[in-house]
Design a protein around this motif. Sequence first.
Motif, short mmCIF file in Angstrom:
data_model
loop_
_atom_site.label_atom_id
_atom_site.label_comp_id
_atom_site.label_asym_id
_atom_site.label_seq_id
_atom_site.Cartn_x
_atom_site.Cartn_y
_atom_site.Cartn_z
N ARG A 137 -3.33 3.27 21.62
CA ARG A 137 -2.70 2.81 20.38
C ARG A 137 -1.69 3.85 19.90
O ARG A 137 -1.94 5.05 19.98
N THR A 138 -0.56 3.38 19.39
CA THR A 138 0.42 4.28 18.81
C THR A 138 -0.05 4.71 17.42
O THR A 138 -1.06 4.23 16.92
N THR A 139 0.69 5.59 16.79
CA THR A 139 0.33 6.05 15.45
C THR A 139 0.39 4.90 14.44
O THR A 139 -0.26 4.96 13.38
N LYS A 140 1.14 3.85 14.76
CA LYS A 140 1.22 2.68 13.88
C LYS A 140 0.15 1.64 14.21
O LYS A 140 0.10 0.57 13.59
N GLY A 141 -0.67 1.94 15.23
CA GLY A 141 -1.75 1.04 15.58
C GLY A 141 -1.39 -0.03 16.58
O GLY A 141 -2.19 -0.93 16.86
N ASN A 142 -0.20 0.05 17.17
CA ASN A 142 0.21 -0.94 18.15
C ASN A 142 -0.30 -0.57 19.54
O ASN A 142 -0.31 0.62 19.91
N PRO A 143 -0.70 -1.55 20.35
CA PRO A 143 -1.15 -1.24 21.72
C PRO A 143 0.00 -0.70 22.57
O PRO A 143 1.14 -1.18 22.45
N TRP A 144 -0.30 0.28 23.40
CA TRP A 144 0.74 0.94 24.20
C TRP A 144 0.09 1.50 25.46
O TRP A 144 -1.02 2.03 25.39
N ILE A 145 0.77 1.39 26.58
CA ILE A 145 0.24 1.94 27.84
C ILE A 145 0.62 3.41 27.94
O ILE A 145 1.81 3.75 27.87
N MET A 146 -0.38 4.25 28.12
CA MET A 146 -0.17 5.70 28.09
C MET A 146 -0.76 6.36 29.34
O MET A 146 -1.73 5.87 29.90
N PRO A 147 -0.18 7.50 29.76
CA PRO A 147 -0.76 8.24 30.89
C PRO A 147 -1.60 9.43 30.43
O PRO A 147 -1.35 10.01 29.38
N LYS A 148 -2.60 9.75 31.22
CA LYS A 148 -3.37 10.97 31.02
C LYS A 148 -3.81 11.47 32.40
O LYS A 148 -3.78 10.71 33.37
N THR A 149 -4.22 12.72 32.47
CA THR A 149 -4.71 13.25 33.74
C THR A 149 -5.89 12.41 34.22
O THR A 149 -6.82 12.16 33.46
N SER A 150 -5.84 11.98 35.46
CA SER A 150 -6.95 11.16 35.99
C SER A 150 -8.22 12.01 36.07
O SER A 150 -8.15 13.23 36.30
#
Length: 309
Positions: free
Chosen positions: A197-210
């Motif tokens: 989720r973004t800071t505004k609460g919208n769904p968003w695809i994000m990367p992180k270390t697997s």
Amino acid sequence: MHGFRANRRCHTAVKELYDRINIGKITRVVDADIKGFFDHMKHEWILKFLNYYIKDKNILRLVKKYLKAGIIDNGQLVKSDEGTAQGNIISPVLANIYMHNVLTLWFQYIIAKECKGECFLVVYADDFIAGFQYPWEAERFYEQLRSRMVKFGLELEENKSRIVESGRYLASLKAKRGESTRLGTFDFLGFTFYCGRTTKGNPWIMPKTSSKKFRQKVKEIKIWLYNNKEQKLGKLMYMLNVKLVGHYRYYGISFNSRMISNYKQQVRELLYKVLNRRSEKKSYTREGFIEMMKYYKLVNPKIYYSLFC
């Protein structure tokens, strides 16, 4: 294609994937893995592809000799009728040419033109991710991909290949219907892409270390620390900070602050244990270790690559 090319690298591949999956109307991702790619490239296909671009027979003859030369393994000469040894100077170039002809051109001129919805393909060496707007087009591509790989002597790793529900567009549709926006995850170049989720609460695809890469990197630094525990403290800390900066420079991308901070914390705890193994007598109490770290500081995590540029 982003691998081994001028002005392109892992981060540009990750950014393109990030942009495509968040800006477009993507709902399905084909996460496919090629089994032993470098070991199974067919020599006859390599030479045929090279012949499209190189007309100098001398160069083609040298490449053919290189492919047939074999490698030295534990003092023994090992020859093979297929594949190219990883780590040598021309393997990356040959891999790019192979993937360009086997996958990229096929996707561009056949798959993309047959699709009614949006689609994309991001490739780095033998790693690739394809995205589609319509589920049936993703399924059709996946089935055709199997046959395409077999034609050129390759095979998909079935246990690691799948179609995943993903994409900011799909998550937004689910949110509007009041459904859960928890989508599938997939890995690419050491990063796991998940729906956050973004800071505004919208769904968003994000990367992180697997998780797999995180555990691997922690294990590697643990082995390194124990192998270098007898170094003088100043030198040990200098070398450790160099390694930390290397980790941050790769994994320090937007949305991944928590994971690189967690990595630093893991390294700090391992360092405390290692320093107390330097002699039979315990070298540091927890308080003493904290005081020492005020003088020999570990470099702080930093985001080196922004996905918003």
